[in-house]
Design a protein around this motif. Structure first.
Motif, PDB file in Angstrom:
ATOM      1  N   VAL A 207       0.850  -1.202   0.000  1.00 55.26           N
ATOM      2  CA  VAL A 207       0.000   0.000   0.000  1.00 55.26           C
ATOM      3  C   VAL A 207       0.885   1.252   0.000  1.00 55.26           C
ATOM      4  N   ALA A 208       1.976   1.210   0.800  1.00 57.38           N
ATOM      5  CA  ALA A 208       2.906   2.341   0.798  1.00 57.38           C
ATOM      6  C   ALA A 208       3.550   2.484  -0.577  1.00 57.38           C
ATOM      7  N   GLY A 209       3.813   1.350  -1.226  1.00 56.45           N
ATOM      8  CA  GLY A 209       4.387   1.379  -2.568  1.00 56.45           C
ATOM      9  C   GLY A 209       3.461   2.033  -3.578  1.00 56.45           C
ATOM     10  N   VAL A 210       2.146   1.803  -3.430  1.00 54.59           N
ATOM     11  CA  VAL A 210       1.172   2.451  -4.317  1.00 54.59           C
ATOM     12  C   VAL A 210       1.262   3.968  -4.149  1.00 54.59           C
ATOM     13  N   ALA A 211       1.352   4.419  -2.887  1.00 59.64           N
ATOM     14  CA  ALA A 211       1.469   5.861  -2.628  1.00 59.64           C
ATOM     15  C   ALA A 211       2.721   6.408  -3.300  1.00 59.64           C
ATOM     16  N   GLY A 212       3.823   5.668  -3.197  1.00 61.14           N
ATOM     17  CA  GLY A 212       5.077   6.107  -3.799  1.00 61.14           C
ATOM     18  C   GLY A 212       4.999   6.134  -5.319  1.00 61.14           C
ATOM     19  N   ALA A 213       4.366   5.102  -5.890  1.00 63.44           N
ATOM     20  CA  ALA A 213       4.234   5.050  -7.344  1.00 63.44           C
ATOM     21  C   ALA A 213       3.415   6.236  -7.851  1.00 63.44           C
ATOM     22  N   CYS A 214       2.362   6.591  -7.117  1.00 63.83           N
ATOM     23  CA  CYS A 214       1.534   7.750  -7.481  1.00 63.83           C
ATOM     24  C   CYS A 214       2.391   9.016  -7.443  1.00 63.83           C
ATOM     25  N   TYR A 215       3.147   9.163  -6.371  1.00 63.15           N
ATOM     26  CA  TYR A 215       3.984  10.353  -6.194  1.00 63.15           C
ATOM     27  C   TYR A 215       5.024  10.438  -7.309  1.00 63.15           C
ATOM     28  N   GLY A 216       5.650   9.297  -7.623  1.00 64.17           N
ATOM     29  CA  GLY A 216       6.683   9.281  -8.654  1.00 64.17           C
ATOM     30  C   GLY A 216       6.152   9.673 -10.029  1.00 64.17           C
ATOM     31  N   GLY A 217       4.868   9.383 -10.261  1.00 61.71           N
ATOM     32  CA  GLY A 217       4.300   9.669 -11.577  1.00 61.71           C
ATOM     33  C   GLY A 217       3.732  11.066 -11.718  1.00 61.71           C
ATOM     34  N   LEU A 218       3.813  11.881 -10.670  1.00 63.28           N
ATOM     35  CA  LEU A 218       3.174  13.200 -10.727  1.00 63.28           C
ATOM     36  C   LEU A 218       3.870  14.132 -11.713  1.00 63.28           C
ATOM     37  N   TYR A 219       5.200  14.241 -11.593  1.00 64.26           N
ATOM     38  CA  TYR A 219       5.913  15.256 -12.373  1.00 64.26           C
ATOM     39  C   TYR A 219       6.878  14.656 -13.383  1.00 64.26           C
ATOM     40  N   GLY A 220       7.065  13.315 -13.327  1.00 61.68           N
ATOM     41  CA  GLY A 220       7.980  12.702 -14.280  1.00 61.68           C
ATOM     42  C   GLY A 220       9.431  12.870 -13.922  1.00 61.68           C
ATOM     43  N   TYR A 221       9.697  13.166 -12.668  1.00 62.89           N
ATOM     44  CA  TYR A 221      11.087  13.312 -12.257  1.00 62.89           C
ATOM     45  C   TYR A 221      11.202  12.983 -10.770  1.00 62.89           C
ATOM     46  N   VAL A 222      12.081  12.052 -10.422  1.00 64.58           N
ATOM     47  CA  VAL A 222      12.226  11.646  -9.021  1.00 64.58           C
ATOM     48  C   VAL A 222      13.703  11.538  -8.673  1.00 64.58           C
ATOM     49  N   ILE A 223      14.119  12.197  -7.593  1.00 64.34           N
ATOM     50  CA  ILE A 223      15.479  11.983  -7.088  1.00 64.34           C
ATOM     51  C   ILE A 223      15.381  11.252  -5.747  1.00 64.34           C
ATOM     52  N   PRO A 224      16.442  10.551  -5.327  1.00 62.77           N
ATOM     53  CA  PRO A 224      16.367   9.733  -4.102  1.00 62.77           C
ATOM     54  C   PRO A 224      15.902  10.533  -2.887  1.00 62.77           C
ATOM     55  N   GLU A 225      16.399  11.780  -2.759  1.00 64.26           N
ATOM     56  CA  GLU A 225      16.035  12.553  -1.567  1.00 64.26           C
ATOM     57  C   GLU A 225      14.536  12.838  -1.496  1.00 64.26           C
ATOM     58  N   ASP A 226      13.880  12.860  -2.673  1.00 62.81           N
ATOM     59  CA  ASP A 226      12.441  13.133  -2.724  1.00 62.81           C
ATOM     60  C   ASP A 226      11.631  12.042  -2.041  1.00 62.81           C
ATOM     61  N   VAL A 227      11.972  10.793  -2.342  1.00 61.12           N
ATOM     62  CA  VAL A 227      11.095   9.695  -1.931  1.00 61.12           C
ATOM     63  C   VAL A 227      11.623   8.906  -0.732  1.00 61.12           C
ATOM     64  N   PHE A 228      12.941   8.939  -0.508  1.00 62.17           N
ATOM     65  CA  PHE A 228      13.477   8.161   0.613  1.00 62.17           C
ATOM     66  C   PHE A 228      13.700   9.015   1.852  1.00 62.17           C
ATOM     67  N   THR A 229      13.236  10.260   1.831  1.00 60.90           N
ATOM     68  CA  THR A 229      13.399  11.118   3.006  1.00 60.90           C
ATOM     69  C   THR A 229      12.617  10.555   4.197  1.00 60.90           C
ATOM     70  N   PRO A 230      13.200  10.618   5.401  1.00 66.53           N
ATOM     71  CA  PRO A 230      12.492  10.110   6.589  1.00 66.53           C
ATOM     72  C   PRO A 230      11.134  10.783   6.808  1.00 66.53           C
ATOM     73  N   ASN A 231      10.928  11.946   6.145  1.00 65.68           N
ATOM     74  CA  ASN A 231       9.609  12.593   6.257  1.00 65.68           C
ATOM     75  C   ASN A 231       8.479  11.635   5.900  1.00 65.68           C
ATOM     76  N   TRP A 232       8.700  10.814   4.877  1.00 70.69           N
ATOM     77  CA  TRP A 232       7.651   9.871   4.445  1.00 70.69           C
ATOM     78  C   TRP A 232       7.468   8.746   5.464  1.00 70.69           C
ATOM     79  N   SER A 233       8.380   8.613   6.422  1.00 70.69           N
ATOM     80  CA  SER A 233       8.198   7.630   7.494  1.00 70.69           C
ATOM     81  C   SER A 233       7.494   8.242   8.692  1.00 70.69           C
ATOM     82  N   ILE A 234       7.770   9.532   8.926  1.00 70.48           N
ATOM     83  CA  ILE A 234       7.178  10.220  10.081  1.00 70.48           C
ATOM     84  C   ILE A 234       5.740  10.640   9.773  1.00 70.48           C
ATOM     85  N   LEU A 235       5.535  11.126   8.531  1.00 74.71           N
ATOM     86  CA  LEU A 235       4.211  11.639   8.155  1.00 74.71           C
ATOM     87  C   LEU A 235       3.077  10.641   8.417  1.00 74.71           C
TER      88      LEU A 235
END
Lengths: 320, 242
Positions: A207-235
């Motif tokens: 389910v978390a992967g679905v959220a990430g896949a959605c996020y990755g497809g928003l702008y067509g550009y993803v860097i590691p800091e965008d998606v692996f930031t601890p913010n996505w664990s705390i949020l």
């Protein structure tokens, strides 16, 4: 929660977010996309927490979902690429779970935290496959049309809510809660404790992967800091606690209210200071409503029901 | 005929052997009392055969199956259920939900008699007065003990271990639980009762087993065992024998 309330939640989510998509206000659409992605991620965290496992590594699955779908879609097409990317999350969860879910709670939490942090390093040291620090360019979702993206993500949110409700049904809820509060009792009741925890972790990861896949497809550009930031664990943790754990409505409501609080704080305080105010408000909420918004609402409804019931009884007694 | 049989089992906690090369058999179809002074290994025995602590040596057999080292849920599937001395059920769950867990998950091939075949039947059979949708947080200690027995029965066991199921109950409640244990036994379930109160062992059990320092001290009918000088000495110390 009864099936009628669940259905009402799905309809409210679909109609509310759908209306925003159709109304066409660019700011509202972006905000709603953010809320929906946070809600999916928070649901993923909450499903796992019902077995007593507190994850601080949802960012890893968020990132694997974004990277997996982004890298595999050009190879296999959108549908298969997403399915493969999300299955990758399940595989990662099962492998991590096999090693860590035998550990006691706090050790599991620390293990997930280090898993989340190490994923980013893994991306950075494998530039040949993952693009390293320069990131990747996943295909843009729905041709880059924000309203269409919102509609799609709303669909995924409803699916995540249904998954969450399945795990709140009689089939899973009592067993999950028993594993959480007394694993020995659960095992003595026939529940395969470790296998059930791994299953919950795999579903949570997907389910978390679905959220990430959605996020990755928003702008067509993803860097590691965008998606692996601890913010996505705390949020997801903050959202679920704010909205109300062990519920489907809680994480959704929490995501909405948190975003609302953030925008208000940004508007009135601005600068960097808004984050302090926003953090303070979250703490205040948790102190006042320890069972979250949904828990607080339930308590209020119960109180109102009791106030209605008492005079009715005394009236009937007076008649008798 | 034996239902539960341990041979040469040892469980050590550091240097302490809580169970020390223990060999004993629980006769099939009887109510067996498992007694012994504090620290004699009764609870460890319970944890060992129910799969919570694997023995470091020896075998545990349930009927024809060798269940040595099996996990608790596997032991349940094989037909062994247990209750806990301190029933710590999740407070947020209801009576019906707790009894429902083994009904859904336990993979025992046995069937319960009709008076125990559903959640509602089991609650009634075990004398649980509160409604099925009552939260466990609102239960009295006596109802929690009955719920614990109902939950264990929902595992559809051939052998049921009752770990001090009557501790802390009033005389009246104790009498009712004794009656309940007799009814469970009458339904064809082999029972092992771990108990401190000798009067209960004497009235309820056909067979008694005494542990001391993790070893078998004595076994036989309750009358014989309770008169055994070695048993008196283990409980009371030297010089208190007859």
């Amino acid at each position: 929660m009864s099936a009628r309330y669940s259905l009402l939640t799905y309809i409210a989510v679909a109609v509310g977010l759908g209306a925003i998509a159709l109304a066409g206000n660019a700011f509202l659409i972006q905000a709603a996309i953010g809320v929906a992605i946070s809600a999916i991620l928070a649901l993923s965290w909450d499903i796992l927490s019902r077995t007593g496992q507190v994850s601080l590594g949802q960012s890893a699955f968020f990132g694997i979902g974004a990277y997996g779908s982004g890298l595999l879609t050009p190879q296999f097409g959108v549908v298969l690429g997403w399915v493969a990317g999300i299955l990758l999350c399940a595989v990662a969860a099962i492998l991590i779970g096999l090693v860590t879910l035998r550990l006691r709670r706090l050790y599991f939490t620390i293990a997930t935290l280090s898993f989340g942090l190490s994923m980013q390093v893994l991306i950075l040291v494998t530039p040949g496959i993952t693009g390293g620090s320069t990131g990747i360019m996943p295909p843009v979702l729905m041709g880059g049309s924000p309203p269409a993206q919102l509609l799609l993500i709303t669909g995924f949110l409803v699916v995540a809510a249904i998954v969450s409700d399945i795990f709140l049904s009689d089939r899973f809820r009592p067993a999950f809660f028993m594993i959480r509060s007394n694993p020995a009792l659960a095992a003595s009741s026939g529940v395969p404790v470790v296998a059930t925890k791994i299953m919950a972790f795999a579903v949570s990861g997907m389910v978390a992967g679905v959220a990430g896949a959605c996020y990755g497809g928003l702008y067509g550009y993803v860097i590691p800091e965008d998606v692996f930031t601890p913010n996505w664990s705390i949020l997801p943790l903050a959202v679920s606690i704010l909205g109300g754990m062990d519920t489907t409505l809680g994480p959704i409501l929490g995501a909405l209210v948190l975003r609302f609080l953030e925008e208000i704080a940004r508007h009135y305080v601005g600068g960097v200071g808004y984050q302090v105010v926003y953090g303070a408000v979250i703490i205040l909420f948790i102190v006042i409503l320890p069972r979250g918004l949904v828990g607080g609402l339930r308590q209020l409804l119960r109180k109102l029901a009791r106030r209605d019931a008492v005079p009715a009884r005394s009236r009937s007694e007076a008649k008798a | 005929m034996t239902d539960l049989c341990v041979s040469g089992c040892t469980v050590a906690f550091g240097g302490l052997k809580a169970i020390n090369d223990l060999t004993l058999t629980i006769p099939s179809g009887a109510i067996t009392g498992l007694i012994g002074p504090n620290g004699s290994g009764k609870s460890t025995f319970c944890n060992m055969v129910s799969g919570q602590i694997p023995p470091s040596g020896g075998r545990v057999r349930l009927g024809e199956k060798d269940i040595t080292g099996w996990r608790s849920d596997q032991a349940v599937a094989a037909g062994l259920a247990r209750t806990y001395q301190v029933p710590r059920v999740p407070k947020e769950l209801t009576i019906g939900e707790v009894i429902g867990v083994p009904f859904r998950y336990a993979r025992s091939s046995r069937e319960l008699p009709r008076q125990m075949s559903t959640t509602a039947d089991l609650a009634r059979f075990c004398g649980l007065a509160p409604a099925l949708d009552t939260a466990c947080a609102d239960l009295s200690i006596s109802d929690l003990r009955r719920l614990e027995i109902a939950r264990a029965l929902a595992c559809k066991p051939r052998v049921l271990l009752l770990d001090e199921a009557m501790a802390g109950l009033s005389l009246e409640d104790t009498a009712q639980v004794i009656e309940l244990v007799r009814e469970v036994h009458a339904a064809g379930i082999t029972i092992v009762v771990i108990e401190h109160v000798m009067r209960i062992i004497a009235t309820l059990c056909q067979h008694a087993v005494v542990l001391n320092n993790g070893r078998l001290l004595s076994q036989g009918t309750p009358e014989v065992v309770l008169r055994d000088p070695a048993v008196r000495e283990a409980y009371l110390g030297k010089g208190f024998g007859p």
